[in-house]
Design an enzyme around this catalytic site. Structure first.
Site, mmCIF file in Angstrom:
data_model
loop_
_atom_site.group_PDB
_atom_site.id
_atom_site.type_symbol
_atom_site.label_atom_id
_atom_site.label_comp_id
_atom_site.label_asym_id
_atom_site.label_seq_id
_atom_site.Cartn_x
_atom_site.Cartn_y
_atom_site.Cartn_z
ATOM 1 N N GLY A 156 2.621 1.830 10.856
ATOM 2 C CA GLY A 156 3.604 2.911 10.774
ATOM 3 C C GLY A 156 4.331 3.186 12.076
ATOM 4 O O GLY A 156 5.020 4.198 12.211
ATOM 5 N N GLU A 207 -5.574 -5.094 10.340
ATOM 6 C CA GLU A 207 -4.533 -4.084 10.529
ATOM 7 C C GLU A 207 -4.778 -3.366 11.853
ATOM 8 O O GLU A 207 -5.526 -2.380 11.898
ATOM 9 C CB GLU A 207 -4.569 -3.053 9.393
ATOM 10 C CG GLU A 207 -4.243 -3.611 8.027
ATOM 11 C CD GLU A 207 -3.577 -2.565 7.141
ATOM 12 O OE1 GLU A 207 -2.512 -2.872 6.598
ATOM 13 O OE2 GLU A 207 -4.090 -1.446 7.007
ATOM 14 N N SER A 246 3.416 -2.654 10.207
ATOM 15 C CA SER A 246 4.856 -2.800 10.461
ATOM 16 C C SER A 246 5.411 -4.157 10.050
ATOM 17 O O SER A 246 6.271 -4.721 10.735
ATOM 18 C CB SER A 246 5.184 -2.481 11.930
ATOM 19 O OG SER A 246 4.853 -1.135 12.229
ATOM 20 N N ASN A 255 0.871 -1.186 0.000
ATOM 21 C CA ASN A 255 0.000 0.000 0.000
ATOM 22 C C ASN A 255 0.900 1.225 0.000
ATOM 23 O O ASN A 255 1.496 1.565 1.014
ATOM 24 C CB ASN A 255 -0.902 -0.045 1.247
ATOM 25 C CG ASN A 255 -1.761 1.206 1.365
ATOM 26 O OD1 ASN A 255 -1.802 2.036 0.446
ATOM 27 N ND2 ASN A 255 -2.445 1.359 2.491
ATOM 28 N N TRP A 256 0.976 1.865 -1.174
ATOM 29 C CA TRP A 256 1.868 3.018 -1.303
ATOM 30 C C TRP A 256 1.309 4.267 -0.625
ATOM 31 O O TRP A 256 1.991 5.278 -0.531
ATOM 32 C CB TRP A 256 2.115 3.314 -2.783
ATOM 33 C CG TRP A 256 3.118 2.417 -3.429
ATOM 34 C CD1 TRP A 256 3.963 1.537 -2.809
ATOM 35 C CD2 TRP A 256 3.402 2.335 -4.832
ATOM 36 N NE1 TRP A 256 4.750 0.916 -3.747
ATOM 37 C CE2 TRP A 256 4.435 1.380 -4.989
ATOM 38 C CE3 TRP A 256 2.900 2.972 -5.961
ATOM 39 C CZ2 TRP A 256 4.961 1.056 -6.240
ATOM 40 C CZ3 TRP A 256 3.418 2.643 -7.214
ATOM 41 C CH2 TRP A 256 4.441 1.694 -7.353
ATOM 42 N N LYS A 257 0.038 4.226 -0.234
ATOM 43 C CA LYS A 257 -0.596 5.409 0.375
ATOM 44 C C LYS A 257 -0.366 6.621 -0.540
ATOM 45 O O LYS A 257 -0.361 6.464 -1.755
ATOM 46 C CB LYS A 257 -0.068 5.590 1.800
ATOM 47 C CG LYS A 257 -0.201 4.286 2.613
ATOM 48 C CD LYS A 257 0.038 4.428 4.071
ATOM 49 C CE LYS A 257 -0.141 3.060 4.748
ATOM 50 N NZ LYS A 257 -0.010 3.105 6.199
ATOM 51 N N HIS A 315 -9.503 1.448 4.813
ATOM 52 C CA HIS A 315 -8.223 1.470 5.515
ATOM 53 C C HIS A 315 -8.378 2.347 6.757
ATOM 54 O O HIS A 315 -9.132 3.318 6.744
ATOM 55 C CB HIS A 315 -7.147 2.036 4.586
ATOM 56 C CG HIS A 315 -5.777 1.914 5.174
ATOM 57 N ND1 HIS A 315 -5.288 2.806 6.099
ATOM 58 C CD2 HIS A 315 -4.817 0.973 5.011
ATOM 59 C CE1 HIS A 315 -4.069 2.429 6.467
ATOM 60 N NE2 HIS A 315 -3.768 1.316 5.820
ATOM 61 N N GLY A 318 2.852 -1.288 4.218
ATOM 62 C CA GLY A 318 2.969 0.138 3.929
ATOM 63 C C GLY A 318 4.416 0.525 3.685
ATOM 64 O O GLY A 318 4.948 0.360 2.582
ATOM 65 N N GLY A 319 5.086 1.024 4.723
ATOM 66 C CA GLY A 319 6.448 1.558 4.604
ATOM 67 C C GLY A 319 7.418 0.628 3.876
ATOM 68 O O GLY A 319 8.209 1.081 3.036
ATOM 69 N N GLU A 337 -6.663 4.618 7.976
ATOM 70 C CA GLU A 337 -6.422 6.055 7.768
ATOM 71 C C GLU A 337 -7.671 6.723 7.204
ATOM 72 O O GLU A 337 -7.976 7.868 7.530
ATOM 73 C CB GLU A 337 -5.206 6.237 6.844
ATOM 74 C CG GLU A 337 -3.911 5.952 7.608
ATOM 75 C CD GLU A 337 -2.801 5.345 6.775
ATOM 76 O OE1 GLU A 337 -2.819 5.452 5.542
ATOM 77 O OE2 GLU A 337 -1.894 4.738 7.394
HETATM 78 P P1 13P Z 1 3.062 0.016 7.666
HETATM 79 O O1 13P Z 1 3.515 -1.267 7.009
HETATM 80 O O2 13P Z 1 3.856 1.204 7.236
HETATM 81 O O3 13P Z 1 2.944 -0.147 9.141
HETATM 82 O O4 13P Z 1 1.576 0.299 7.113
HETATM 83 C C1 13P Z 1 0.648 -0.703 7.151
HETATM 84 C C2 13P Z 1 -0.550 -0.285 6.362
HETATM 85 O O5 13P Z 1 -1.248 0.642 6.721
HETATM 86 C C3 13P Z 1 -0.832 -1.022 5.125
HETATM 87 O O6 13P Z 1 -2.099 -0.724 4.637
#
Ligand code: 13P
Length: 264
Positions: free
Chosen positions: A183, A177, A223, A11-13, A95, A244-245, A97
């Site tokens: 994050g 999640e 994470s 997920n590149w956000k 998600h 994500g990251g 967020e």
């Molecule tokens: P991280 O892997 O950066 O913790 O993010 C997880 C995420 O929100 C994937 O959708």
């Protein structure tokens, strides 16, 4: 126990320009060429999707959100037919967020899932509790509410659509999640994640029957790194990762996916 094909999605956000996305894929696509036993996808900004789906067909492409209406006065939204017309496979839904910052509710999450499944597209429905909810011991109630309200809004007729026509790749995937792990560098332990995944699978069994509960895939997100992917993926109810990251650098994400796909 039924074996399920793993699914890894980055997920590149709100990251990457078209140039950066192209450079990523030029390195990533060949690096994952040898992984045949897992599905591999990226959830990118709508701005990036049309050119990426054309150029990099070996990767499954996902939007990060998708509206339930066919068209109309919904400023800032995108429809299933728009996504389908540029070969996008599906979309993330709700998600955390978007739940926290964009007013996403369980009801709207269910409507989005219904639209995607109705269009024969994949939906990755995200659920998960906050740190306060975990610490207070209410996390199972939170998951139960997120699931039951979304599924009520989705409508039971979609549950046959959720399995899709490809036995290895059901159209609906759930992503657990925990908000406290996103994050933060503090992933759930494999035992914590397995416990939550088993809880979700139990809810699916109770409400939708054994077949749906055994076939739907449940990804873990929060994470996930090269260091913890093996252990998380070795758990019986963890069927992939939403990353994500650690999905932002091509070489790192290719290694993570390759390693995760090997874990059984
Ligand atoms: P991280 O892997 O950066 O913790 O993010 C997880 C995420 O929100 C994937 O959708």
């Amino acid at each position: 126990m039924m074996s399920r094909r793993k699914i890894f999605v980055g997920n590149w956000k709100m990251n990457k320009t078209p140039q950066e996305a192209q450079a990523f894929c030029e390195a990533f696509a060949p690096a994952i060429g040898g992984v045949s036993n897992a599905d591999i996808g990226l959830a990118a900004s709508n701005l990036l999707l049309p050119s990426l789906t054309t150029r990099f067909r070996g990767i499954q492409w996902f939007a990060q959100n998708c509206h339930w209406a066919a068209s109309g006065a919904f400023t800032g939204e995108v429809s299933t037919s728009m996504l389908k017309s540029v070969d996008v496979s599906g979309s993330l839904v709700a998600h955390s967020e978007r739940r926290q910052m964009c007013g996403e509710t369980n009801l709207s999450a269910g409507q989005r899932v219904a639209a995607l499944l109705g269009a024969g597209m994949q939906a990755i429905l995200c659920v998960g509790e906050t740190l306060t909810e975990r610490d207070s011991g209410r996390w199972t109630d939170v998951l139960k509410t997120q699931l039951s309200e979304a599924f009520e809004a989705t409508g039971i007729k979609h549950w046959t659509a959720a399995l899709g026509s490809d036995p290895e790749r059901p159209l609906l995937t759930l992503a657990y999640e925990p908000v406290w792990a996103i994050g933060t560098g503090r992933a759930a332990t494999s035992a914590q994640a397995q416990e939550a995944h088993a809880f979700i699978r139990g809810w699916l069994k109770e409400n939708l029957g054994t077949e749906v509960s055994q076939r739907l895939r449940i990804q873990y997100g929060g994470s996930v790194t090269l260091q913890n992917v093996d252990e998380l993926m070795s758990m019986p109810d963890i069927d992939g990762a939403l990353v994500g990251g650690a999905s932002l650098k091509a070489e790192d994400f290719a290694q993570l996916v390759t390693r995760g796909a090997k874990s059984v």
